[in-house]
Write a protein that holds these residues in place. Structure first.
Motif, PDB file in Angstrom:
ATOM      1  N   GLN A  20       0.816  -1.196   0.000  1.00  0.00           N
ATOM      2  CA  GLN A  20       0.000   0.000   0.000  1.00  0.00           C
ATOM      3  C   GLN A  20       0.856   1.254   0.000  1.00  0.00           C
ATOM      4  O   GLN A  20       2.049   1.212   0.284  1.00  0.00           O
ATOM      5  N   ASP A  21       0.220   2.391  -0.304  1.00  0.00           N
ATOM      6  CA  ASP A  21       0.919   3.663  -0.217  1.00  0.00           C
ATOM      7  C   ASP A  21       1.306   3.922   1.226  1.00  0.00           C
ATOM      8  O   ASP A  21       0.515   3.733   2.143  1.00  0.00           O
ATOM      9  N   ASN A  22       2.539   4.347   1.461  1.00  0.00           N
ATOM     10  CA  ASN A  22       2.991   4.633   2.813  1.00  0.00           C
ATOM     11  C   ASN A  22       2.436   5.965   3.281  1.00  0.00           C
ATOM     12  O   ASN A  22       2.557   6.977   2.608  1.00  0.00           O
ATOM     13  N   LEU A  23       1.806   5.959   4.457  1.00  0.00           N
ATOM     14  CA  LEU A  23       1.382   7.200   5.086  1.00  0.00           C
ATOM     15  C   LEU A  23       2.533   7.822   5.850  1.00  0.00           C
ATOM     16  O   LEU A  23       2.576   9.019   6.091  1.00  0.00           O
ATOM     17  N   GLY A  24       3.465   6.997   6.261  1.00  0.00           N
ATOM     18  CA  GLY A  24       4.584   7.449   7.068  1.00  0.00           C
ATOM     19  C   GLY A  24       5.186   6.259   7.784  1.00  0.00           C
ATOM     20  O   GLY A  24       4.741   5.125   7.635  1.00  0.00           O
ATOM     21  N   ASP A  25       6.219   6.492   8.562  1.00  0.00           N
ATOM     22  CA  ASP A  25       6.879   5.440   9.315  1.00  0.00           C
ATOM     23  C   ASP A  25       5.971   4.987  10.455  1.00  0.00           C
ATOM     24  O   ASP A  25       5.623   5.772  11.341  1.00  0.00           O
ATOM     25  N   VAL A  26       5.552   3.695  10.438  1.00  0.00           N
ATOM     26  CA  VAL A  26       4.612   3.213  11.450  1.00  0.00           C
ATOM     27  C   VAL A  26       5.219   3.198  12.843  1.00  0.00           C
ATOM     28  O   VAL A  26       4.499   3.084  13.833  1.00  0.00           O
ATOM     29  N   ASP A  27       6.539   3.291  12.947  1.00  0.00           N
ATOM     30  CA  ASP A  27       7.172   3.308  14.269  1.00  0.00           C
ATOM     31  C   ASP A  27       7.186   4.710  14.881  1.00  0.00           C
ATOM     32  O   ASP A  27       7.510   4.860  16.061  1.00  0.00           O
ATOM     33  N   MET A  28       6.859   5.716  14.102  1.00  0.00           N
ATOM     34  CA  MET A  28       6.818   7.070  14.633  1.00  0.00           C
ATOM     35  C   MET A  28       5.550   7.279  15.455  1.00  0.00           C
ATOM     36  O   MET A  28       4.482   6.752  15.128  1.00  0.00           O
TER      37      MET A  28
END
Length: 336
Positions: free
Chosen positions: A185-193
Motif C-alpha cells: 500500500q501507499d505509505n502514510l509514514g513510518d509506522v514506528d513514529m
C-alpha cells in the motif's frame, strides 16, 4: 526509444504537449501503459518492445478562473482534469492560467466524455509550512463535466486564509501510532513514529473518491498539528491513531484570518480479529486482500485494520482491527 533505464517497473505516458491558452496546436489524448518491467541484470542490448502506441486526437475545454470575493482574474493557477472513469490508460491533464486568468485543457478523451475539473488542487499530506506557502486559494472541484456539451468551464476560488491547530494526546498516556499498512500500500509514514493521522472535511462539498476527508495531515511526534490554507466555512475533523477510537467532531467553524484551536484526547477501543480465506478455503494473495477496515453503519466512523501476510508467498492469513468504539455497529470490509 527510451534508453538507459535502470531495472524496475515503469508507467509509460504517451501524448503531446499543451497548446497555448488560445488553443493553438493539435494535441492527442495521453495514454498510459502501466507495469512495464525492466528486469534485474538486463544486458545492455536488452530492449522491451511495448508495441505500437495509437494516439487519438484530443478534445479541449477552456475557462477563466476568478477570485470569488472580488471577481479578479487569477494568474498562474493550476487547473487539472481527470476522467471520471479514470483507471488504466488514463492520465491527468494539467494547465496553468495566463495573466488574464484563462486556461485551456487539451488532449482530453472525448470517448470518456465526463471529467472532474479541479482548480488550485491542494498538496496532499504536505507540511503546514508548505501549505501556508502554496495554498492561497481553496481547491474547487467540478464533478462530471461533460466536455462535449461544455466547452467553457469557469471557476471561482475563495481565499484560503483560515487555519486549525491543536494537539493530539491519549487519555491513558499511551503512544500515538499510524495503522500498520502492508508494504503493497501507499505509505502514510513510518509506522514506528509516534504520530497520528488527521482528516479534515469541508462540509460544503464531498469528494466522492475520499468521502471521509478532503485533507489529510500527519501530526508531529509530540502530537501537535496545524492545517493552514483553509477557506472559511464548516468542517468535520477526524483523528486516527493505532489502537484508539477515532475522534470525530462536526461543525467546526473556520473563520478568515484566524486559527481554530482544537485539542484532541483519544481513548482506547475494542478489537476484533480473525482469519482470512477464500471461498474455496485457500489463502488469498495480498493483491486480492490488501486492506481491511471497519465502517460504522452511518458511515461517519472508520477504523483501519492490519493484515497478516507472508512476504515470501504473498499470501494473506489473518486480520486485526483495534480502536472500535463500544456500542457502535460496524461493517468489516476487505479490499484489494
Amino acid at each position: 526509444t527510451i534508453p538507459n533505464l535502470p531495472s524496475g517497473n515503469y508507467d509509460i505516458v504517451a501524448g503531446s504537449i499543451q497548446p497555448d491558452t488560445a488553443g493553438n496546436g493539435q494535441t492527442y489524448v495521453k495514454t498510459v501503459i502501466s507495469g512495464v518491467t525492466i528486469p534485474d541484470n538486463a544486458a545492455e542490448t536488452f530492449v522491451k518492445d511495448i508495441g505500437v502506441l495509437k494516439l487519438s486526437k484530443g478534445a479541449s475545454i477552456s475557462g477563466t478562473v476568478t477570485e470569488k470575493s472580488s471577481g479578479k482574474k487569477l494568474a498562474n493557477i493550476l487547473v487539472r482534469a481527470l476522467s471520471a472513469a479514470a483507471g488504466a490508460g488514463q492520465a491527468v491533464v494539467e494547465a496553468r492560467t495566463d495573466a488574464n486568468g484563462k486556461y485551456t485543457l487539451a488532449g482530453l478523451d472525448s470517448n470518456a466524455k465526463f471529467y472532474t475539473v479541479t482548480a488550485s488542487p491542494r498538496p496532499t499530506l504536505g507540511s503546514p509550512e508548505l501549505a501556508a506557502l502554496l495554498v492561497k486559494y481553496a481547491e474547487v472541484r467540478k464533478e462530471n463535466v461533460n466536455i462535449i456539451a461544455n466547452k467553457e468551464v469557469d471557476l471561482e476560488l475563495a481565499k484560503a486564509n483560515g487555519r486549525i491547530q491543536g494537539k493530539v494526546t491519549t487519555a491513558d498516556g499511551g503512544s500515538l501510532g499510524l495503522p500498520k499498512l502492508t508494504s503493497e500500500q501507499d505509505n502514510l509514514g513510518d509506522v514506528d513514529m509516534q504520530i497520528a493521522l488527521v482528516f479534515l472535511q469541508d462540509q460544503s462539498r464531498i469528494n466522492p473518491k475520499e468521502p471521509l476527508c478532503d485533507i489529510k495531515y500527519l501530526t508531529v511526534t509530540d502530537g501537535s498539528y496545524s492545517i493552514s490554507g483553509l477557506a472559511p466555512g464548516k468542517y468535520t475533523l477526524r483523528v486516527l491513531s493505532r489502537n484508539y477510537i477515532m475522534y470525530l467532531k462536526k461543525n467546526l467553524v473556520i473563520s478568515a484570518n484566524s486559527a481554530y484551536i482544537q485539542d484532541v484526547s483519544l481513548v482506547k477501543g475494542g478489537a476484533v480479529a480473525g482469519s482470512i480465506t477464500g471461498a474455496d478455503g485457500t489463502s488469498p494473495s495480498i493483491d486480492d486482500a490488501n486492506t481491511v477496515l471497519a465502517i460504522s453503519s452511518d458511515y461517519t466512523k472508520m477504523v483501519l485494520g492490519e493484515i497478516t501476510w507472508d512476504e515470501d508467498t504473498k499470501l494473506v492469513s489473518a486480520y486485526r482491527i483495534d480502536g472500535l468504539e463500544p456500542g457502535v455497529s460496524y461493517s468489516i470490509i476487505l479490499l484489494p
